[in-house]
Design an enzyme around this catalytic site. Structure first.
Site, mmCIF file in Angstrom:
data_model
loop_
_atom_site.group_PDB
_atom_site.id
_atom_site.type_symbol
_atom_site.label_atom_id
_atom_site.label_comp_id
_atom_site.label_asym_id
_atom_site.label_seq_id
_atom_site.Cartn_x
_atom_site.Cartn_y
_atom_site.Cartn_z
ATOM 1 N N GLU A 179 -18.018 19.612 -15.243
ATOM 2 C CA GLU A 179 -18.635 19.116 -14.010
ATOM 3 C C GLU A 179 -17.914 17.871 -13.478
ATOM 4 O OE1 GLU A 179 -22.823 18.549 -14.700
ATOM 5 O OE2 GLU A 179 -23.259 20.657 -14.361
ATOM 6 N N TRP A 223 -34.023 16.005 -16.491
ATOM 7 C CA TRP A 223 -33.557 15.037 -15.492
ATOM 8 C C TRP A 223 -34.352 15.090 -14.187
ATOM 9 C CZ3 TRP A 223 -32.138 18.677 -12.047
ATOM 10 C CH2 TRP A 223 -31.547 19.872 -12.529
ATOM 11 N N GLU A 271 -30.335 13.948 -24.275
ATOM 12 C CA GLU A 271 -30.823 15.274 -23.884
ATOM 13 C C GLU A 271 -31.709 15.919 -24.946
ATOM 14 O OE1 GLU A 271 -27.140 17.055 -22.525
ATOM 15 O OE2 GLU A 271 -27.627 16.483 -20.461
ATOM 16 N N LYS A 272 -32.337 15.093 -25.776
ATOM 17 C CA LYS A 272 -33.157 15.678 -26.852
ATOM 18 C C LYS A 272 -34.408 16.370 -26.311
ATOM 19 C CE LYS A 272 -35.286 11.248 -28.146
ATOM 20 N NZ LYS A 272 -34.585 10.460 -27.094
ATOM 21 N N PHE A 273 -34.794 16.046 -25.068
ATOM 22 C CA PHE A 273 -35.931 16.756 -24.469
ATOM 23 C C PHE A 273 -35.476 17.888 -23.534
ATOM 24 C CE2 PHE A 273 -37.877 12.536 -25.385
ATOM 25 C CZ PHE A 273 -38.775 12.985 -26.346
ATOM 26 N N GLU A 325 -23.736 27.432 -17.259
ATOM 27 C CA GLU A 325 -24.924 26.766 -17.798
ATOM 28 C C GLU A 325 -26.148 27.152 -16.994
ATOM 29 O OE1 GLU A 325 -24.672 22.525 -17.807
ATOM 30 O OE2 GLU A 325 -22.638 22.487 -18.584
ATOM 31 N N CYS A 356 -11.885 6.950 -14.368
ATOM 32 C CA CYS A 356 -11.372 6.863 -13.007
ATOM 33 C C CYS A 356 -10.381 8.013 -12.822
ATOM 34 C CB CYS A 356 -10.663 5.525 -12.828
ATOM 35 S SG CYS A 356 -9.674 5.449 -11.333
ATOM 36 N N CYS A 380 -11.844 1.657 -7.271
ATOM 37 C CA CYS A 380 -11.070 0.529 -7.825
ATOM 38 C C CYS A 380 -9.727 0.354 -7.106
ATOM 39 C CB CYS A 380 -10.833 0.758 -9.322
ATOM 40 S SG CYS A 380 -9.556 1.992 -9.675
HETATM 41 C C1 GAL Z 1 -25.042 19.712 -16.916
HETATM 42 C C2 GAL Z 1 -24.000 19.307 -17.937
HETATM 43 C C3 GAL Z 1 -24.476 19.568 -19.344
HETATM 44 C C4 GAL Z 1 -25.884 19.109 -19.530
HETATM 45 C C5 GAL Z 1 -26.770 19.788 -18.516
HETATM 46 C C6 GAL Z 1 -28.217 19.421 -18.627
HETATM 47 O O1 GAL Z 1 -24.896 18.950 -15.776
HETATM 48 O O2 GAL Z 1 -22.794 19.965 -17.709
HETATM 49 O O3 GAL Z 1 -23.611 18.893 -20.226
HETATM 50 O O4 GAL Z 1 -25.941 17.726 -19.374
HETATM 51 O O5 GAL Z 1 -26.351 19.426 -17.243
HETATM 52 O O6 GAL Z 1 -28.979 20.065 -17.647
HETATM 53 ZN ZN ZN Z 2 -10.564 3.744 -10.402
#
Ligand code: GAL
Ligand code: ZN
Length: 658
Positions: free
Chosen positions: A153, A313, A353-355, A305, A118, A160
Site C-alpha cells: 500500500e 481502524w 492490529e491485535k483487535f 486483502e 520518504c 522535505c
Molecule cells: C491494510 C494493510 C495491512 C493491514 C490492513 C488492516 O491497509 O495493508 O497491513 O494493516 O490494512 O485492515
Molecule cells: Zn522527504
C-alpha cells in the site's frame, strides 16, 4: 509477460497475509495444518519483515525465511513473497533521519509505526534495492515462490528538502522552462511568480489557500515518485525471475496512486478491499471496487486483502454477520477475481492490529470465523477450475480519472459538499441496482466497446479526452454526463463559458451562467424528481430537448436534464430512485440489458464465463426465477426454473449439459 494465470494455474488462489515472525516456530506447524484444512493454497509472506531480515545495516538473516518457505513448499502452499520495504527498521531512521518523511509543516514523522519513509530519499532507495536484490537472488528458484509483492500500500507522502529537489526535477521535465511553469500554475495570481527553480517548493503549510495547480502537480509528482520506488524493486525481481508475476496492492479508493498508470506497470493488479459490514451499500461498494480493479487489470485480478471479521481502524469496528464474508468473497470472484486473500491468516496477539480479525481469529479453529473460512475454501476448490481465467463483460463504462479527482479536492471551490468518489459510487449504484454490468474506463481510453458511457463528474478534462467523448457520441455511442464536468483543462485552468465549448455543443448548451450548489440536505424541485447537492443556471442553444426542468426557485424552467441525440447532460444529482430510473431508461434505449430481468431487490446477478452467479445481499431469503435449467455448482442441486437463496446466500449456476 507472466500473469495471475501462472500463479493460479486453473484454481482460485485462496489465503492471506501470513506473519509467522510474530509467533514461535512451534506454531508454524499448526498453521500449515489448519491452512490445509481450510483449502489455503497461497500466503503472502515477508510484508513487514525488514527488521527481521536486516536487524542491523547490511546484515542478512534469511534462515527463518528459508525454513518458512521450505515448510510452505512441502505442503504445496504458494508464497506471494513481499519485498519488506514498507516499514524500514528503527536503525534506518536513527542512523539516517533524512529517510524519514516530513509533514507539510516540516514536522518529522518518526519510526515506531510503518510507512515512515520518504519516497524521494536516495538512502532509503539504496537500502531497499540492496535488500530486494538479495531477496530475489536467494529465492529466485524456490519452489514456493509464485508471485512477487512489492512493498505494501504505497501511501507515504513527504514535503522535505530532498522531496523539494526531486519535485523540481520532475517539474523541469514536465515544463522545461520556468515561463511555462509560471503560465501553467497561473502565478500572476497573488504575486506567486517564480524567478528561479530553486524557489519552488512542495505545497507546504501556508498562510491562506495554496496554488491549486501546484497542488495538482504535487499529487501527480507524488504518485510518480512512489511509482519510481515500485518500478526500481520490480525491475530487480523481474531480472532474477522473469517468469514470476509482480504486483503491489492498491487501496482502490485512495487518491494517492493513479491506479490506471500503476496498473500498466504490474503483471497482476491486486487490491485491498474493506467494505463496512454495517454499510447498507456495502455490497455495491464491493462490486464497484471489483469493477474498477478488473478494468485496470483488463482481466482477472487479485483480492490481496480483505477482512474475515472486524477491522480495527473505524470508530466502531463491527464483525461480519454469518454469511457476509462468504457473500462478498464470492461476489469478488463473480466479478473477475482469481485470487481471494485476507489480511491476515492468524490474528495477532500483540501490536496495533491485535483487535483486527484474521482468518484464524483468537477464537481459534472452533471459532465461527474459521469455520466460514473453511467453507469458502472448500467452495473455491469446487468452482475454481470452471471460473479461473474466465472473463466478465460489460456494455457500460464509467469514466474515472485521478487528475479529475485531484482537481476536485482543492480549496476554494463552489461547494465543499461535493465528493468525487461519492458521485462515482452513486452513479455506479444506479446501474448496480438495475442489474447492469459495468466497467470503468479512463478518459481518453478506447470507448468503442461500450454501448453507453457514464461520466459522474470529471471537473478536469484534457483536450484529447474531450475530443474522444465527442467522437464517441458522433460514432453512435450513448453518453450520460453529470454536472461540473469539463470545467478546467489539464493545468487546472478554467475553460471559458463554464464548460468546454465542444462539450457545450455536444449537449446543446449555449452558456453556463452560474453554478448553484445546494446546502446540505437541501433539494431542488425538478419535473418528476428532486435534485440534491447541485444545480446549474444553463441556457440551452435550442438544439437539445429539455427532458426535465427545474421548477420554482431561481432556476424555474431551466433544464435539469438535457438530451441531444444520444448525449445526455444531468445538471443536478437526482435522488437514488430517479437516477436509477434515468440511467435504466437511457441504458434500455442504448440496447443495454440487465444480466437477468425481474430480480428481487437486493439480489445481484453476474455472468462470468459460462457461469451465472446469484448473490443475495438482502437480510431475508429470496426466490429468483430462472430462464432455463441450471445446476448449482456449490451444492450439485438442479435449479430448474428458479432458485431459493437464503439470507446472504449465493448460487453459482452452470448450464445443464445434455
Ligand atoms: C491494510 C494493510 C495491512 C493491514 C490492513 C488492516 O491497509 O495493508 O497491513 O494493516 O490494512 O485492515
Ligand atoms: Zn522527504
Amino acid at each position: 509477460m507472466p500473469s495471475l494465470h501462472d500463479a493460479a494455474r486453473g484454481r482460485i488462489l485462496f489465503g492471506g497475509d501470513y506473519n509467522p515472525e510474530q509467533w514461535p516456530e512451534e506454531v508454524w506447524a499448526d498453521d500449515v495444518r489448519l491452512m490445509e484444512e481450510a483449502g489455503v493454497n497461497s500466503v503472502t509472506v515477508g510484508v513487514f519483515s525488514w527488521a527481521m531480515i536486516e536487524p542491523r545495516p547490511g546484515a542478512r538473516e534469511f534462515g527463518w525465511l528459508d525454513r518458512l518457505l521450505d515448510l510452505l513448499a512441502a505442503h504445496g502452499i504458494g508464497a506471494v513473497l513481499a519485498t519488506p520495504t514498507a516499514s524500514p527498521p528503527p536503525w534506518m531512521g536513527a542512523l539516517h533521519p533524512e529517510t524519514l518523511p516530513r509533514t507539510e509543516d516540516g514536522a518529522l514523522v518518526n519510526y515506531g509505526s510503518r510507512q515512515h519513509f520518504c519516497p524521494s530519499s536516495p538512502v532509503y532507495r539504496r537500502y531497499a534495492a540492496a535488500l530486494t536484490e538479495d531477496l530475489a537472488a536467494r529465492y529466485a528458484d524456490h519452489p514456493a515462490l509464485t508471485v512477487w509483492h512489492i512493498n505494501n500500500e504505497y501511501c507515504t507522502h513527504c514535503w522535505c528538502d530532498e522531496t523539494a529537489g526531486h519535485f523540481r526535477r520532475w517539474l523541469g521535465s514536465r515544463y522545461t522552462t520556468l515561463d511555462a511553469l509560471n503560465d501553467a500554475w497561473g502565478t500572476a495570481f497573488w504575486s506567486q511568480r517564480y524567478d528561479t527553480w530553486a524557489e519552488i517548493l512542495p505545497p507546504r503549510r501556508a498562510q491562506y489557500m495554496r496554488n491549486p495547480a501546484q497542488e495538482l502537480d504535487f499529487k501527480r509528482f507524488t504518485s510518480d515518485a512512489l511509482m519510481e520506488c515500485y518500478t526500481a524493486e520490480r525491475d530487480i525481481v523481474a531480472r532474477h525471475t522473469p517468469h514470476i508475476p509482480v504486483t503491489t496492492n492498491f487501496m482502490p479508493l485512495w487518491s494517492g496512486q493513479d491506479a490506471w498508470a500503476w496498473a500498466e506497470q504490474e503483471d497482476i493488479v491486486s487490491v485491498d478491499v474493506y467494505p463496512d459490514p454495517t454499510d447498507p451499500h456495502g455490497g455495491q461498494y464491493n462490486a464497484m471496487l471489483a469493477d474498477m480493479t478488473r478494468s485496470q487489470a483488463r482481466g482477472p485480478w487479485m483480492v490481496m486483502e480483505q477482512a474475515a471479521g472486524p477491522v480495527n481502524w473505524r470508530d466502531v469496528n463491527h464483525p461480519k454477520p454469518a454469511g457476509l464474508n462468504r457473500l462478498w468473497s464470492l461476489q469478488a470472484v463473480a466479478r473477475g477475481a482469481d485470487a481471494l486473500c485476507y489480511f491476515q491468516w492468524r490474528q495477532s496477539r500483540q501490536g496495533a492490529e491485535k483487535f483486527h480479525s484474521g482468518m484464524l481469529s483468537h477464537a481459534g479453529e472452533e471459532g465461527r470465523t474459521f469455520r466460514e473460512v473453511k467453507r469458502i475454501g472448500a467452495e473455491l476448490a469446487l468452482i475454481g477450475a470452471e471460473v479461473s481465467g474466465t472473463e466478465v463483460t460489460a456494455d457500460v463504462a464509467v469514466l474515472h480519472d485521478w487528475d479529475a479527482w485531484w482537481s476536485s479536492t482543492q480549496q476554494g471551490r463552489p461547494s465543499s459538499l461535493v465528493s468525487y468518489t461519492e458521485l462515482v459510487q452513486t452513479w455506479h449504484r444506479g446501474l448496480w441496482e438495475s442489474g447492469i454490468s459495468t466497467e470503468f474506463a479512463r478518459p481518453g481510453g478506447d470507448l468503442s466497446a461500450y454501448r453507453m458511457v457514464l461520466v459522474p463528474q470529471l471537473q478536469l478534462l484534457g483536450d484529447a479526452a474531450v475530443d474522444d467523448l465527442v467522437a464517441y457520441v458522433r460514432g453512435g455511442g450513448t453518453l450520460v454526463c453529470g454536472f461540473f464536468t469539463g470545467v478546467v483543462d489539464t493545468d487546472d485552468r478554467i475553460r471559458p463559458g463554464g464548460m468546454d465549448a465542444r462539450l457545450r455543443e455536444l449537449f446543446g448548451i449555449r452558456t453556463m451562467h452560474e453554478w448553484w450548489p445546494l446546502d446540505a440536505g437541501a433539494t431542488v424541485e425538478c419535473d418528476g424528481f428532486e435534485g440534491t447537492l447541485w444545480s446549474e443556471e444553463l441556457e440551452p442553444d435550442g438544439s437539445a430537448e429539455t427532458v426535465a426542468a427545474y421548477r420554482g426557485g431561481e432556476l424555474d424552467g431551466l433544464p435539469a436534464v438535457l438530451r441531444k441525440g444520444t448525449a445526455w447532460y444531468v445538471s443536478t444529482l437526482p435522488g437514488p430512485e430517479a437516477l436509477r430510473g434515468l440511467l435504466g431508461r437511457v441504458a434500455a434505449d442504448a440496447g443495454v440489458r440487465p444480466v437477468l430481468e425481474g430480480l428481487p431487490p437486493g439480489v445481484e446477478a453476474v455472468r462470468r464465463g459460462a457461469l451465472l452467479f446469484l448473490l443475495n445481499h438482502g437480510r431475508s431469503p429470496a426466490t429468483v426465477e430462472l430462464p432455463g435449467r441450471y445446476v448449482d455448482l456449490l451444492t450439485g442441486d438442479a435449479a430448474d426454473g428458479g432458485v431459493e437463496l437464503e439470507r446472504y446466500g449465493v448460487a453459482v449456476l452452470g448450464d445443464v449439459r445434455s
